[in-house]
Scaffold this active site. Structure first.
Site: not given
Ligand code: CMC
Length: 426
Positions: A315, A372
């Site tokens: 998140h 989720d």
């Molecule tokens: N699985 C594996 N690795 C992950 C995941 C995941 N679900 N989420 C983040 N990472 C890693 C990512 O690869 C990165 O690693 P590195 O630093 O080595 O490059 C690090 O963690 C930071 O990730 P980010 O993409 O920069 O983080 P963000 O804050 O931009 O993204 C997120 C947040 C929710 C989009 C992301 O965690 C994600 O895609 N999660 C899966 C989708 C999900 O469950 N979404 C629902 C969110 S909660 C409900 C809502 O608010 O809608």
């Protein structure tokens, strides 16, 4: 004395001062609205990881602690002691309702839950088999055409009425969208039923409005199902300046009315990084298929060369357990024996959770299960079809979007949302 932050440009040696504004809770902000005027440069913040886009007193999140409050009330208290409708009232009116206020609010929403017969024609134009989210977004924008003479967004009474109208009609829109997507005829709301029971009724009833009776002759909508779905709605009701809410505010900033602003919010929510994650979680658990394949997918999630992500993990704001996920985990345990929770999916989910919470990759990145991750298993137990998971998020979030639209409208300091860019083209 005002607090300020001084920034020095090392290329010119010039210093600039910016005001620091304190929050009542959470991080203060540095007011950089004069940055361009002072420096001739823009600030750059890809994905807005360090940007506060507005002033708000609706929802507070402490991501490090894993805390969420609506109008100052902890989410745990709301989920345990209050209904979704009370939560809607709280968001819209900044206070919980007393008995009379709640009765009046509930009755008004029941009466406003019907859709204009003409709106049915819109659903009928969509091929059945399409995703209900598309119809949901289109129907919400189209609602404005049926209330064309009540679109005065400069009249507070009128936009407060729009708020109650949209909240009341969203479950009916969602149910109509679903029924059309499976080729079933529409079921009108039953105003003798509560907000949440009525939604389950509109999804499940036979075309003549009768409910299926199970072999034991039991009531088919069980009180525990209504209670669980009501909690899910409460947990989704608002979430500060998330992607879809920021879109709603962005559309509001152009002077557009709530119907199209919320229609845009619905589209933004559909993506799998946001609300679409709940549907993706279950699809992913089904794809993994058995507990002995979990390790393989955890390895893929950790592989920087693989685009695979563990859905329902991570998140932007929570760097601790998502408090909504904690509540749902408790609810899942409560429902395990009472409803037929799919034990294979649950076992896979439990195994993923166990590994992820002890794995260095997830620990170092502070990736915890989010809302989720658990909602899908619970919604599956409530016999909600997968394509309706994100529409259920929409139903819960509608009140948050409209509350944020109203806050935006009342704030006389707001401007059109118009960011700039770092141009690297020809
Ligand atoms: N699985 C594996 N690795 C992950 C995941 C995941 N679900 N989420 C983040 N990472 C890693 C990512 O690869 C990165 O690693 P590195 O630093 O080595 O490059 C690090 O963690 C930071 O990730 P980010 O993409 O920069 O983080 P963000 O804050 O931009 O993204 C997120 C947040 C929710 C989009 C992301 O965690 C994600 O895609 N999660 C899966 C989708 C999900 O469950 N979404 C629902 C969110 S909660 C409900 C809502 O608010 O809608």
């Amino acid at each position: 004395m005002k607090s300020t932050m001084t920034m020095t440009d090392n290329t010119t040696g010039k210093s600039y001062e910016f005001e620091i504004k304190d929050a009542t809770r959470g991080p203060s902000v540095v007011d950089i609205s004069s940055f361009y005027a002072q420096t001739g440069m823009f600030t750059f913040d890809n994905g807005y990881t360090s940007t506060a886009s507005c002033v708000s007193d609706i929802t507070f999140i402490d991501g490090a602690k894993g805390e969420l409050r609506y109008r100052g009330k902890p989410i745990e208290e709301l989920a345990k002691n209050h209904t979704y409708l009370e939560t809607c009232y709280l968001l819209l009116n900044s206070k919980l309702p007393n008995k009379e206020e709640l009765n009046a609010f509930d009755l008004e929403l029941r009466h406003r839950s019907f859709l204009h017969e003409g709106l049915k024609n819109l659903f009928l134009t969509f091929p059945s088999g399409g995703h209900p989210m598309a119809a949901l977004s289109a129907a919400t924008a189209t609602l404005s055409t049926f209330f064309y003479s009540h679109l005065n967004i400069n009249d507070e009474n009128e936009y407060q009425e729009m708020a109650r109208r949209i909240v009341a009609k969203m479950p009916t829109i969602a149910a109509f969208a679903y029924r059309h997507s499976i080729g079933a005829s529409f079921i009108q709301p039953d105003i003798t039923k509560s907000f949440t029971e009525n939604f389950l009724y509109m999804l499940r009833a036979y075309p003549n409005g009768h409910m299926h009776i199970d072999p034991e002759g039991e009531r088919v909508i069980k009180p525990i199902e209504v209670e669980a779905l009501d909690t899910i709605f409460t947990l989704h009701a608002d979430h500060e300046q998330n992607a879809s809410t920021s879109i709603v505010r962005g559309v509001a900033s152009t002077g557009a009315h709530p119907y199209v602003a919320i229609s845009s919010g619905i589209s933004a929510l559909w993506g799998r990084a946001h609300g679409g994650a709940n549907e993706s979680v279950i699809k992913q658990l089904e794809m993994i298929g058995s507990v002995d394949r979990v390790d393989e997918f955890i390895a893929r999630a950790k592989d920087p060369k693989d685009e695979f992500r563990l859905m329902g993990f991570g998140h932007r704001v929570y760097k601790n357990f998502d408090p909504r996920a904690k509540i749902l985990k408790g609810l899942q345990d409560k429902l395990k024996d009472e409803l037929n929770l799919d034990s294979n999916l649950m076992q896979i989910a439990n195994k993923i959770e166990e590994i992820a919470l002890s794995d260095e990759y997830f620990i170092s990145r502070k990736l915890y299960p989010n809302i989720d991750f658990y909602s899908g298993v619970i919604l599956t137990a409530l016999q909600i079809p997968k394509t309706m998971f994100t529409p259920i998020f929409v139903i819960g979030r509608t009140v948050g979007w409209i509350t944020q639209w109203i806050e935006f409208k009342k704030d006389k300091t707001t401007k059109i949302a118009r960011p700039r860019q770092l141009y690297l083209g020809k």
